[in-house]
Design a protein around this motif. Structure first.
Motif, PDB file in Angstrom:
ATOM      1  N   GLY A   1      65.606  47.665  52.753  1.00 59.69           N
ATOM      2  CA  GLY A   1      65.106  46.845  51.666  1.00 59.69           C
ATOM      3  C   GLY A   1      66.009  46.877  50.454  1.00 59.69           C
ATOM      4  N   THR A   2      65.456  46.448  49.323  1.00 56.34           N
ATOM      5  CA  THR A   2      66.276  46.224  48.137  1.00 56.34           C
ATOM      6  C   THR A   2      66.457  47.458  47.265  1.00 56.34           C
TER       7      THR A   2
ATOM      8  N   GLY B   1      69.256  48.070  42.099  1.00 58.17           N
ATOM      9  CA  GLY B   1      69.345  46.972  43.055  1.00 58.17           C
ATOM     10  C   GLY B   1      70.662  46.242  42.901  1.00 58.17           C
TER      11      GLY B   1
ATOM     12  N   GLU C   1      72.141  42.969  45.073  1.00 57.85           N
ATOM     13  CA  GLU C   1      72.027  42.041  46.196  1.00 57.85           C
ATOM     14  C   GLU C   1      73.111  40.982  46.096  1.00 57.85           C
TER      15      GLU C   1
ATOM     16  N   TRP D   1      65.307  36.208  41.062  1.00 61.83           N
ATOM     17  CA  TRP D   1      65.122  36.711  42.418  1.00 61.83           C
ATOM     18  C   TRP D   1      64.635  35.636  43.393  1.00 61.83           C
TER      19      TRP D   1
ATOM     20  N   ARG E   1      66.810  34.560  46.447  1.00 59.18           N
ATOM     21  CA  ARG E   1      67.036  35.711  47.339  1.00 59.18           C
ATOM     22  C   ARG E   1      65.792  36.024  48.162  1.00 59.18           C
ATOM     23  N   GLU E   2      64.612  35.784  47.613  1.00 57.76           N
ATOM     24  CA  GLU E   2      63.374  36.097  48.322  1.00 57.76           C
ATOM     25  C   GLU E   2      62.759  34.870  48.987  1.00 57.76           C
TER      26      GLU E   2
ATOM     27  N   HIS F   1      72.167  43.244  51.374  1.00 61.30           N
ATOM     28  CA  HIS F   1      72.126  44.394  50.468  1.00 61.30           C
ATOM     29  C   HIS F   1      73.511  45.058  50.501  1.00 61.30           C
TER      30      HIS F   1
END
Length: 465
Positions: free
Chosen positions: A148-149, A247, A249, A322, A325-326, A375
């Motif tokens: 995950g992030t 984070g 990304e 975000w 990205r999500e 990531h």
């Protein structure tokens, strides 16, 4: 007495549901494999019921496929027609949070977002965050050693675990619910089960580490000329922000330019760039945290590492940074069926990997759309491929051979955070030696000699489902 009657006899009513009467959600996971109706779905509410179910299936040599939140993309929770689905969703209690020790004790069926909220209520933070936080469950997260992030700061799921309760194939309960950070009494058995995808035992309860909840958080979105500058920015972020870096990304144009337009979410930057990054910093003083991120971006803009960037000034702006990205949940709407990849690539070869994969897929299928993001702080690259003219019958074999072949040749891994499951089983040898796989199978044979747990997945020698 058939297996359903035997299972009902040891669990009582309300736990065992005949497969033909079970809801469709138990017949598949997020992988996209064809739905399979199992013999039955078992929904135990206690560890004792899990033990009784496994002991009964072991005696009858009936396969068991554990299921959590069903958000995996490797087919690790995909049922088998001749077996039982063991859903852990009712083991969903948070037993305790110890603020002094910094621990959370919970059942395997607790949804990640629920655990995060419970920790936050006590001023603490669970160092795991995944896009599917609203549906993925702790047991599945640990069984796949999910990432995950937040990995760049807190590490993989494995790094958050102090203790586990596990039920073996024959129903034996292993109580390893250690709550101490230091415990060197013999082998640390929990690591056998974390990341083993349910092949060695079924995780029923866990003790997780918690961290102080940083009250300050600030987020930046930047555009860089290319991947080499993104990697340089990552190094600068680590040096400037230190442990405040929570984070990092990256999104290549193939992903960001397409998804920002297709979803209507747009871009926070005026122009287009060779690569994009989201940088998140957290700390205990908002002014200091923001100043650190501003200093990082100021220096990066001055030396050309960053071409353009913006720092969120509110929670609403942060969520907007975000948003693209999500957005992978939108694939079905904006792309159609996709072939997803979760690979690990040495950071120094990341640019080479993205270029080679996108070019390789294009050479095979000129109309294909290949999206790359990931990531990068922990060497994790996600790729999704859609070949428009193939419709529902995407050319998985050819595309996988291309992507996994490049991954192998660059010294990467075919699975960074989603496990091997059923769909990557044929490619495990791209990333593990024959001796390693043989040892995995020896451990499997020791703990599950009849081979009832999750047959055909990962390193198991049975046929894939």
């Amino acid at each position: 007495m058939d297996i359903l009657d035997r299972l009902t006899a040891v669990t009582g009513p309300g736990v065992i549901l005949p497969g033909a009467d079970s809801p469709d959600r138990y017949h598949h996971d997020w992988t996209g494999l064809p739905a399979v109706v199992p013999l039955a779905v078992a929904r135990p509410g206690t560890t004792a019921e899990v033990s009784a179910i496994l002991a009964t299936c072991h005696a009858a040599r009936v396969p068991v496929v554990p299921q959590g939140g069903l958000t995996g993309i490797s087919g690790g929770a995909h049922p088998v027609a001749e077996g039982i689905v063991l859903s852990l969703e009712r083991l969903n209690g948070i037993e305790s949070i110890d603020k002094d020790a910094g621990t959370l004790i919970a059942g395997a069926g607790v949804v990640l977002e629920t655990a995060q909220a419970a920790a936050a209520d006590q001023g603490l933070l669970l160092g795991i965050d995944i896009g599917s936080r609203g549906s993925c469950q702790l047991g599945g997260i640990l069984a796949t050693n999910a990432g995950g992030t937040a990995v760049v700061r807190y590490g993989m799921a494995r790094d958050q675990v102090l203790g586990l309760e596990v039920v073996l194939a024959d129903g034996t309960v292993i109580d390893g619910m250690n709550t101490m950070l230091k415990n060197n009494a013999g082998l640390d058995l929990k690591h056998l089960f974390i990341g083993s995808e349910g092949l060695l035992g079924v995780i029923t309860r866990c003790v997780l580490r918690l961290h102080p909840l940083p009250p300050a958080r600030t987020t930046a979105f930047v555009g860089c000329p290319d991947t080499s500058r993104i990697i340089a920015l990552l190094g600068a972020a680590r040096a400037t922000l230190g442990p405040a870096l929570s984070g990092f990304e990256v999104m290549w144009p193939s992903f960001f330019d397409f998804m920002s337009g297709a979803t209507g979410l747009g871009s926070p930057l005026a122009g287009r760039h060779g690569a994009y990054a989201i940088i998140e910093a957290t700390g205990f003083d908002m002014a200091e945290t923001r100043a650190g991120l501003e200093r990082l971006l100021g220096e990066a803009l001055e030396d050309g590492t960053v071409e353009d960037g913006v720092i969120a000034g509110s929670l609403k702006e942060e969520r907007a940074l975000w948003a693209v990205r999500e957005s992978p949940a939108e694939y079905a709407r904006v792309l159609g069926p996709v072939i997803p990849f979760d690979v690990g690539i040495p950071i120094g070869r990341m640019a080479e990997a993205v270029t080679a994969i996108e070019a390789g897929v294009s050479a095979l299928f000129p109309s294909a759309r290949t999206l790359s993001y990931g990531h990068i702080g922990d060497s994790n690259l996600h790729v999704v491929v859609n070949v428009p003219e193939a419709g529902q019958n995407q050319p998985e074999k050819a595309v996988k051979a291309c992507v996994y072949g490049i991954t192998r040749d660059l010294g990467g891994t075919v699975s960074a955070e989603h496990g091997i499951g059923a769909v990557k089983r044929d490619y495990l040898a791209h990333s593990r030696t024959a001796e390693e796989i043989a040892l995995m199978r020896s451990i499997k044979n020791l703990l599950d000699p009849l081979g009832i747990l999750n047959p055909g997945k990962s390193f198991d020698e049975g046929q894939p489902a």
